[in-house]
Design a protein around this motif. Structure first.
Motif, short mmCIF file in Angstrom:
data_model
loop_
_atom_site.label_atom_id
_atom_site.label_comp_id
_atom_site.label_asym_id
_atom_site.label_seq_id
_atom_site.Cartn_x
_atom_site.Cartn_y
_atom_site.Cartn_z
N THR A 211 -3.73 -0.48 2.38
CA THR A 211 -3.19 -1.46 2.50
C THR A 211 -2.16 -1.65 2.09
O THR A 211 -1.54 -1.22 0.40
CB THR A 211 -4.12 -3.09 2.41
OG1 THR A 211 -5.32 -2.32 3.91
CG2 THR A 211 -3.08 -3.52 3.55
N GLY B 286 1.13 -4.46 3.33
CA GLY B 286 1.65 -5.45 4.05
C GLY B 286 0.41 -5.70 5.12
O GLY B 286 -0.13 -6.34 4.95
N GLN B 287 1.15 -5.30 6.88
CA GLN B 287 -0.14 -5.66 7.58
C GLN B 287 -0.78 -4.94 8.36
O GLN B 287 -1.41 -4.58 9.18
CB GLN B 287 0.84 -6.05 8.97
CG GLN B 287 1.16 -8.36 8.34
CD GLN B 287 0.11 -8.87 7.81
OE1 GLN B 287 -0.65 -9.21 8.66
NE2 GLN B 287 1.21 -9.50 6.98
N ILE B 288 0.09 -3.18 6.82
CA ILE B 288 -1.03 -2.06 7.64
C ILE B 288 -1.86 -1.77 6.76
O ILE B 288 -1.94 -1.45 5.63
CB ILE B 288 0.01 -0.76 7.53
CG1 ILE B 288 1.55 -1.45 8.37
CG2 ILE B 288 -0.32 -0.06 8.30
CD1 ILE B 288 1.15 -1.54 9.78
N THR B 289 -3.01 -1.40 7.68
CA THR B 289 -3.95 -0.89 7.09
C THR B 289 -4.76 0.51 7.69
O THR B 289 -4.83 0.74 8.67
CB THR B 289 -5.49 -1.53 6.66
OG1 THR B 289 -5.18 -2.67 6.30
CG2 THR B 289 -6.85 -1.16 6.24
N TYR C 208 5.29 1.29 5.50
CA TYR C 208 4.36 0.48 5.02
C TYR C 208 3.29 1.75 4.94
O TYR C 208 2.67 1.38 4.12
CB TYR C 208 3.64 -1.21 5.86
CG TYR C 208 4.76 -1.77 5.46
CD1 TYR C 208 4.89 -2.30 3.77
CD2 TYR C 208 5.29 -2.62 6.13
CE1 TYR C 208 5.58 -3.15 4.09
CE2 TYR C 208 6.49 -3.45 6.24
CZ TYR C 208 6.16 -3.93 4.98
OH TYR C 208 6.56 -5.30 4.73
#
Length: 206
Positions: free
Chosen positions: A69, A71-74, A188
């Motif tokens: 992961t 930021g907001q990215i997984t 990201y």
């Protein structure tokens, strides 16, 4: 106690950019559109040679979670593997540069929507000089092969990669849009996959 340092997405040395398809044995050998590279530093002196860090890498050590992961990215794990034939994981000039390599660990990742695919590869080499040579080879006539199971739509022509020498290890993180996906920001995803390099920091404290 030794201090840890963060591995960032900011390159120390830019080896290659905007170059993507090279030929090998008459076939297209995909490589990233943007490749950034870092040689090893004095920070990794305690693991500059395999003789000082003899314990082999394991999948559990390198890939302890089912996702990465930033930021907001997984990105979710889609498989891992361990290779003892290091040359099978690379092509071109990198085949000669893996002489003395004892193992390669490789993992694939994908975004939940399937729009981004990535892989992380780590090579266990004899010493830091060998790791630096391999990283240099990635920018000069060779690169890692795509891991089995990589989506057919993996768009190398828009992909990003980061290669690092970390003591006697060399790592590559490589991410790309899949298919005709547009407006995909790889920042990201690249940082997420490359964060696996931080695992090697733990070997400094052994």
């Amino acid at each position: 106690m030794r201090k840890w340092i963060a591995v960032t997405a900011v390159p120390l040395v830019v080896i290659a950019g905007a170059a993507f398809l090279w030929l090998r044995d008459g076939q297209d050998a995909p490589r990233p559109a943007t490749l950034r590279s870092e040689p090893t530093t004095a920070h990794y002196a305690p693991i500059a040679a395999r003789a000082a860090d003899p314990e082999p890498l394991t999948v559990a050590e390198m890939f302890p979670a089912g996702s990465v992961t930033s930021g907001q990215i997984t990105l979710m794990s889609e498989g891992t593997e361990t290779l003892t034939d290091c040359a099978s994981a690379v092509w071109g000039s990198a085949e000669d540069a893996v002489a003395g390599c004892t193992q390669v660990l490789r993992a694939r990742y994908a975004s939940p929507d399937g729009r981004v695919s990535g892989q992380f590869v780590i090579f266990n080499l004899a010493d830091s000089a060998a790791a630096d040579r391999l990283v240099a080879a990635f920018g000069n006539g060779g690169f890692v092969r795509q891991a089995p199971g990589t989506p057919a739509g993996f768009d190398a022509s828009r992909s990003w990669a980061q290669a690092r020498a970390l003591g006697h290890y060399a790592t590559v993180s490589w991410v790309a849009p899949v298919g005709q996906a547009s407006q995909v920001d790889l920042t990201y995803p690249q940082v997420a996959v490359d964060s696996l390099s931080l695992v090697i920091q733990r070997r400094l404290l052994r």
